[in-house]
Design an enzyme around this catalytic site. Structure first.
Site, PDB file in Angstrom:
ATOM      1  N   MET A  67      47.245 -18.972  14.321  1.00 44.84           N
ATOM      2  CA  MET A  67      46.021 -18.380  13.758  1.00 44.84           C
ATOM      3  C   MET A  67      46.247 -18.305  12.255  1.00 44.84           C
ATOM      4  O   MET A  67      46.418 -17.228  11.676  1.00 44.84           O
ATOM      5  CB  MET A  67      45.767 -17.002  14.372  1.00 44.84           C
ATOM      6  CG  MET A  67      45.222 -17.103  15.790  1.00 44.84           C
ATOM      7  SD  MET A  67      45.342 -15.558  16.693  1.00 44.84           S
ATOM      8  CE  MET A  67      47.019 -15.715  17.315  1.00 44.84           C
ATOM      9  N   GLY A 140      43.222 -11.981  16.533  1.00 42.45           N
ATOM     10  CA  GLY A 140      43.779 -11.053  15.541  1.00 42.45           C
ATOM     11  C   GLY A 140      44.574  -9.912  16.152  1.00 42.45           C
ATOM     12  O   GLY A 140      45.554  -9.464  15.575  1.00 42.45           O
ATOM     13  N   GLY A 142      45.962  -7.846  19.975  1.00 41.12           N
ATOM     14  CA  GLY A 142      46.083  -7.728  21.421  1.00 41.12           C
ATOM     15  C   GLY A 142      45.311  -6.507  21.899  1.00 41.12           C
ATOM     16  O   GLY A 142      44.834  -5.700  21.093  1.00 41.12           O
ATOM     17  N   GLY A 143      45.178  -6.390  23.201  1.00 43.65           N
ATOM     18  CA  GLY A 143      44.602  -5.175  23.785  1.00 43.65           C
ATOM     19  C   GLY A 143      43.095  -5.033  23.663  1.00 43.65           C
ATOM     20  O   GLY A 143      42.555  -3.947  23.825  1.00 43.65           O
ATOM     21  N   ASP A 173      42.478 -16.785  26.491  1.00 40.93           N
ATOM     22  CA  ASP A 173      43.332 -15.841  25.763  1.00 40.93           C
ATOM     23  C   ASP A 173      42.517 -14.633  25.306  1.00 40.93           C
ATOM     24  O   ASP A 173      41.584 -14.774  24.512  1.00 40.93           O
ATOM     25  CB  ASP A 173      43.913 -16.584  24.544  1.00 40.93           C
ATOM     26  CG  ASP A 173      44.885 -15.748  23.729  1.00 40.93           C
ATOM     27  OD1 ASP A 173      45.200 -14.619  24.133  1.00 40.93           O
ATOM     28  OD2 ASP A 173      45.329 -16.258  22.674  1.00 40.93           O
ATOM     29  N   GLY A 174      42.904 -13.460  25.809  1.00 40.44           N
ATOM     30  CA  GLY A 174      42.286 -12.215  25.357  1.00 40.44           C
ATOM     31  C   GLY A 174      41.686 -11.411  26.487  1.00 40.44           C
ATOM     32  O   GLY A 174      40.780 -11.867  27.173  1.00 40.44           O
ATOM     33  N   GLY A 175      42.244 -10.221  26.704  1.00 42.92           N
ATOM     34  CA  GLY A 175      41.662  -9.304  27.686  1.00 42.92           C
ATOM     35  C   GLY A 175      41.836  -9.720  29.135  1.00 42.92           C
ATOM     36  O   GLY A 175      41.076  -9.302  30.007  1.00 42.92           O
ATOM     37  N   GLY A 195      48.744 -10.336  27.496  1.00 46.32           N
ATOM     38  CA  GLY A 195      49.576  -9.518  26.622  1.00 46.32           C
ATOM     39  C   GLY A 195      49.643  -8.096  27.121  1.00 46.32           C
ATOM     40  O   GLY A 195      50.578  -7.704  27.831  1.00 46.32           O
TER      41      GLY A 195
HETATM   42  C1  DX5 Z   1      44.832 -12.405  19.967  1.00 46.94           C
HETATM   43  C2  DX5 Z   1      45.955 -13.190  20.567  1.00 46.94           C
HETATM   44  C3  DX5 Z   1      46.188 -12.950  22.008  1.00 46.94           C
HETATM   45  C4  DX5 Z   1      46.491 -11.555  22.410  1.00 46.94           C
HETATM   46  C5  DX5 Z   1      46.411 -11.410  23.892  1.00 46.94           C
HETATM   47  O1  DX5 Z   1      44.543 -12.899  18.708  1.00 46.94           O
HETATM   48  O2  DX5 Z   1      45.705 -14.570  20.415  1.00 46.94           O
HETATM   49  O3  DX5 Z   1      47.185 -13.836  22.485  1.00 46.94           O
HETATM   50  O4  DX5 Z   1      47.713 -11.095  21.951  1.00 46.94           O
HETATM   51  O5  DX5 Z   1      46.623 -10.100  24.209  1.00 46.94           O
HETATM   52  P1  DX5 Z   1      45.818  -9.323  25.341  1.00 46.94           P
HETATM   53  O6  DX5 Z   1      46.139  -9.986  26.637  1.00 46.94           O
HETATM   54  O7  DX5 Z   1      46.321  -7.944  25.229  1.00 46.94           O
HETATM   55  O8  DX5 Z   1      44.343  -9.449  25.005  1.00 46.94           O
HETATM   56 ZN    ZN Z   2      46.994 -16.038  21.466  1.00 48.52          ZN
END
Ligand code: DX5
Ligand code: ZN
Length: 214
Positions: A67, A140, A142-143, A173-175, A195
């Site tokens: 990113m 940007g 996690g969580g 990816d995400g949530g 994550g």
């Molecule tokens: C966000 C990241 C994700 C994130 C995933 O920018 O690319 O990889 O850490 O984390 P969770 O599963 O907690 O959404």
């Molecule tokens: Zn990611």
């Protein structure tokens, strides 16, 4: 079977080695490494020195999610340790050239789209991709909460890759958690990043098995 790619973004980095051993024992398929530069996304995470250390301590394939702004500037560097190397469609590089370069450097190639980018934007790029990554949160942090609009994009990419006769992994990816994982799988995703769902659990192995059993 669905593949799990745990994101270490919210891990305790001083005990990360133990967490990785736990994830390996639980049968995860790769490790998802989120590289953030504070420009493409409003957060800074870690870079290649950390990835190099992880590579030295694990045989799991490394799924590097860049990113960063204009990722072509650093692609040789990240290709040293990445197995799968992904960057953002929106990040300001020549996407065709960069996907080709990643393969030339011996990595599997991946292009990633943010929530506002339509699936159709990358249809022409699919023949150059080993995997595509659909963000189900704004990149940007996690969580965050899963955005259901990602599901239609996963479905469109799955259908288009079949139409083009390609066998491409589709990562989300995400949530991702026990509720959203089945939705993503039903839409056509076969690689799930997780994550918070894993790293906030007392028993990460049990959570991995929970998703693997879906
Ligand atoms: C966000 C990241 C994700 C994130 C995933 O920018 O690319 O990889 O850490 O984390 P969770 O599963 O907690 O959404
Ligand atoms: Zn990611």
């Amino acid at each position: 079977m669905v593949k799990i790619s745990p994101s270490i973004l919210i891990s305790d980095f001083l005990t990360l080695k133990d967490s990785i051993k736990e994830l390996e024992a639980a049968g995860v398929d790769m490790l998802h490494l989120d590289v953030m530069d504070g420009i493409f996304v409003p957060n800074i995470s870690f870079g290649n020195p950390v990835i190099k250390s992880i590579k030295a301590h694990s045989n799991l394939p490394l799924d590097v999610h860049l990113m960063i702004d204009r990722p072509h500037r650093y692609i040789e560097e990240f290709a040293k340790y990445a197995d799968l190397l992904g960057f953002h469609y929106e990040a300001g590089s020549d996407n065709v050239e960069l996907l080709k370069k990643i393969r030339e450097l011996g990595c599997k190639s991946c292009i990633t789209i943010k929530p506002a980018t339509p699936a159709e934007a990358i249809f022409d790029l699919l023949p150059l991709c080993d995997m595509v990554l659909v963000m189900s949160v704004e990149p940007g942090f996690g969580g965050q909460k899963f955005m259901p609009m990602a599901l239609d994009k996963i479905k469109a990419l799955k259908e288009e890759s079949i139409r083009q006769g390609l066998n491409i992994d589709i990562e989300v990816d995400g949530g991702i958690n026990a509720e959203t994982a089945p939705q993503a799988i039903a839409a056509g995703a076969n690689v799930l990043v997780a994550g918070n769902f894993l790293f906030s659990a007392d028993d990460m192995g049990a959570k991995v098995k929970e998703i693997k059993a879906l």
